[in-house]
Design a protein around this motif. Structure first.
Motif, PDB file in Angstrom:
ATOM      1  N   PHE A  93      40.704 -36.681  35.420  1.00 36.10           N
ATOM      2  CA  PHE A  93      40.795 -35.498  34.575  1.00 36.10           C
ATOM      3  C   PHE A  93      40.720 -34.262  35.462  1.00 36.10           C
ATOM      4  O   PHE A  93      39.861 -34.173  36.343  1.00 36.10           O
ATOM      5  N   VAL A  94      41.632 -33.332  35.232  1.00 35.78           N
ATOM      6  CA  VAL A  94      41.725 -32.117  36.040  1.00 35.78           C
ATOM      7  C   VAL A  94      41.587 -30.915  35.124  1.00 35.78           C
ATOM      8  O   VAL A  94      42.252 -30.832  34.089  1.00 35.78           O
ATOM      9  N   SER A  95      40.716 -30.007  35.528  1.00 36.60           N
ATOM     10  CA  SER A  95      40.532 -28.757  34.795  1.00 36.60           C
ATOM     11  C   SER A  95      40.571 -27.616  35.800  1.00 36.60           C
ATOM     12  O   SER A  95      39.850 -27.642  36.797  1.00 36.60           O
ATOM     13  N   MET A  96      41.420 -26.638  35.540  1.00 36.81           N
ATOM     14  CA  MET A  96      41.510 -25.450  36.384  1.00 36.81           C
ATOM     15  C   MET A  96      41.466 -24.233  35.472  1.00 36.81           C
ATOM     16  O   MET A  96      42.043 -24.243  34.377  1.00 36.81           O
ATOM     17  N   THR A  97      40.790 -23.187  35.930  1.00 33.47           N
ATOM     18  CA  THR A  97      40.712 -21.961  35.147  1.00 33.47           C
ATOM     19  C   THR A  97      41.133 -20.778  35.993  1.00 33.47           C
ATOM     20  O   THR A  97      41.061 -20.811  37.224  1.00 33.47           O
ATOM     21  N   ASP A  98      41.562 -19.736  35.326  1.00 33.06           N
ATOM     22  CA  ASP A  98      41.870 -18.449  35.951  1.00 33.06           C
ATOM     23  C   ASP A  98      42.892 -18.531  37.071  1.00 33.06           C
ATOM     24  O   ASP A  98      42.772 -17.833  38.073  1.00 33.06           O
ATOM     25  N   ILE A  99      43.896 -19.389  36.908  1.00 29.53           N
ATOM     26  CA  ILE A  99      44.999 -19.353  37.865  1.00 29.53           C
ATOM     27  C   ILE A  99      46.005 -18.326  37.361  1.00 29.53           C
ATOM     28  O   ILE A  99      45.913 -17.846  36.227  1.00 29.53           O
ATOM     29  N   SER A 104      53.527 -22.088  35.573  1.00 30.45           N
ATOM     30  CA  SER A 104      53.679 -23.062  34.481  1.00 30.45           C
ATOM     31  C   SER A 104      53.441 -24.498  34.941  1.00 30.45           C
ATOM     32  O   SER A 104      53.213 -25.375  34.109  1.00 30.45           O
ATOM     33  N   THR A 105      53.512 -24.744  36.255  1.00 26.03           N
ATOM     34  CA  THR A 105      53.227 -26.088  36.776  1.00 26.03           C
ATOM     35  C   THR A 105      52.372 -25.995  38.021  1.00 26.03           C
ATOM     36  O   THR A 105      52.448 -25.027  38.781  1.00 26.03           O
ATOM     37  N   VAL A 106      51.553 -27.007  38.213  1.00 30.79           N
ATOM     38  CA  VAL A 106      50.703 -27.140  39.389  1.00 30.79           C
ATOM     39  C   VAL A 106      51.049 -28.477  40.021  1.00 30.79           C
ATOM     40  O   VAL A 106      51.194 -29.482  39.314  1.00 30.79           O
ATOM     41  N   THR A 107      51.218 -28.495  41.339  1.00 30.58           N
ATOM     42  CA  THR A 107      51.475 -29.769  42.003  1.00 30.58           C
ATOM     43  C   THR A 107      50.156 -30.344  42.497  1.00 30.58           C
ATOM     44  O   THR A 107      49.269 -29.611  42.939  1.00 30.58           O
ATOM     45  N   ARG A 121      51.961 -35.579  41.923  1.00 31.85           N
ATOM     46  CA  ARG A 121      52.119 -35.382  40.479  1.00 31.85           C
ATOM     47  C   ARG A 121      52.379 -33.904  40.211  1.00 31.85           C
ATOM     48  O   ARG A 121      51.948 -33.035  40.963  1.00 31.85           O
ATOM     49  N   THR A 122      53.037 -33.626  39.096  1.00 30.87           N
ATOM     50  CA  THR A 122      53.214 -32.263  38.609  1.00 30.87           C
ATOM     51  C   THR A 122      52.438 -32.152  37.307  1.00 30.87           C
ATOM     52  O   THR A 122      52.596 -32.994  36.411  1.00 30.87           O
ATOM     53  N   ILE A 123      51.606 -31.123  37.216  1.00 32.64           N
ATOM     54  CA  ILE A 123      50.724 -30.923  36.071  1.00 32.64           C
ATOM     55  C   ILE A 123      51.129 -29.632  35.379  1.00 32.64           C
ATOM     56  O   ILE A 123      51.429 -28.630  36.028  1.00 32.64           O
ATOM     57  N   THR A 124      51.095 -29.631  34.064  1.00 38.50           N
ATOM     58  CA  THR A 124      51.455 -28.451  33.285  1.00 38.50           C
ATOM     59  C   THR A 124      50.292 -27.471  33.219  1.00 38.50           C
ATOM     60  O   THR A 124      49.153 -27.861  32.964  1.00 38.50           O
ATOM     61  N   ALA A 125      50.591 -26.201  33.458  1.00 42.56           N
ATOM     62  CA  ALA A 125      49.612 -25.118  33.316  1.00 42.56           C
ATOM     63  C   ALA A 125      50.081 -24.223  32.177  1.00 42.56           C
ATOM     64  O   ALA A 125      51.283 -24.034  31.972  1.00 42.56           O
ATOM     65  N   GLN A 126      49.110 -23.677  31.445  1.00 45.73           N
ATOM     66  CA  GLN A 126      49.467 -22.784  30.350  1.00 45.73           C
ATOM     67  C   GLN A 126      48.434 -21.677  30.253  1.00 45.73           C
ATOM     68  O   GLN A 126      47.226 -21.949  30.197  1.00 45.73           O
ATOM     69  N   ASP A 127      48.899 -20.441  30.255  1.00 44.93           N
ATOM     70  CA  ASP A 127      48.040 -19.259  30.104  1.00 44.93           C
ATOM     71  C   ASP A 127      46.923 -19.221  31.141  1.00 44.93           C
ATOM     72  O   ASP A 127      45.798 -18.825  30.835  1.00 44.93           O
ATOM     73  N   GLY A 128      47.204 -19.673  32.360  1.00 44.83           N
ATOM     74  CA  GLY A 128      46.228 -19.613  33.437  1.00 44.83           C
ATOM     75  C   GLY A 128      45.223 -20.753  33.450  1.00 44.83           C
ATOM     76  O   GLY A 128      44.230 -20.695  34.173  1.00 44.83           O
TER      77      GLY A 128
END
Length: 164
Positions: A93-99, A104-107, A121-128
């Motif tokens: 499980f991955v959690s990132m904040t304030d990016i 829109s994507t994080v590798t 992997r490519t992970i979807t980011a939304q609203d930071g």
């Protein structure tokens, strides 16, 4: 220190727990306590005896540091959390904040200790924010890995321990 905590709720970052101490001489099949210098049979004679209570503090959750292009390093409010860690190599499980809100994507790249990239992997980011389960599909053998997350110009790194 790896605590091999697999049962019960997740331990919280930065929290101190009172822990009753016992020892296992057979990998956790049975538990025992006895005074130092006694034989194993004597030390394990009372299966209900517990050792002294001690405090165990879980390290604070790490704040991530954004690495910008070139050699400039800037501390941001961005945070990264990966759990469970240690992991069994199935799901992370991955959690990132304030990016950066425009991302829109994080590798995600997982490297072994020789520097070889094992998983990408490519992970979807939304609203930071990122809050996603990543399937590792048992692609990682037991061991220590370095996981890099790249969100635009920001790079976050974290160690991952995979246990059998």
């Amino acid at each position: 220190m790896v605590l091999n905590w697999t049962n019960g709720p997740a331990l919280l970052c930065g929290k101190t727990y009172e822990v009753d101490v016992r020892t296992s001489v057979n990998g956790g099949l049975s538990w025992c306590f006895g005074p130092a210098g006694t034989s194993q049979a004597a030390a394990c004679a009372d299966p209900e005896a517990w050792g002294k209570v001690c405090n165990v503090t879980i390290n604070p959750c790490a704040s991530a540091i954004g690495v910008l292009s070139g050699m400039d390093v800037e501390t941001t409010n961005a945070t990264l959390a990966m759990y469970p860690n240690p992991n069994r190599g199935d799901q992370l499980f991955v959690s990132m904040t304030d990016i950066d809100n425009t991302i829109s994507t994080v590798t995600m790249d997982v490297y072994d200790m020789t520097g070889k990239r094992i998983v990408a992997r490519t992970i979807t980011a939304q609203d930071g924010f990122v809050n996603q389960a990543v399937d590792l599909n048992s692609e990682l053998a037991a061991g220590l890995y370095l996981v890099n997350f790249t969100a635009g110009e920001q790079v976050f790194s974290e160690r991952l321990i995979v246990q059998p």
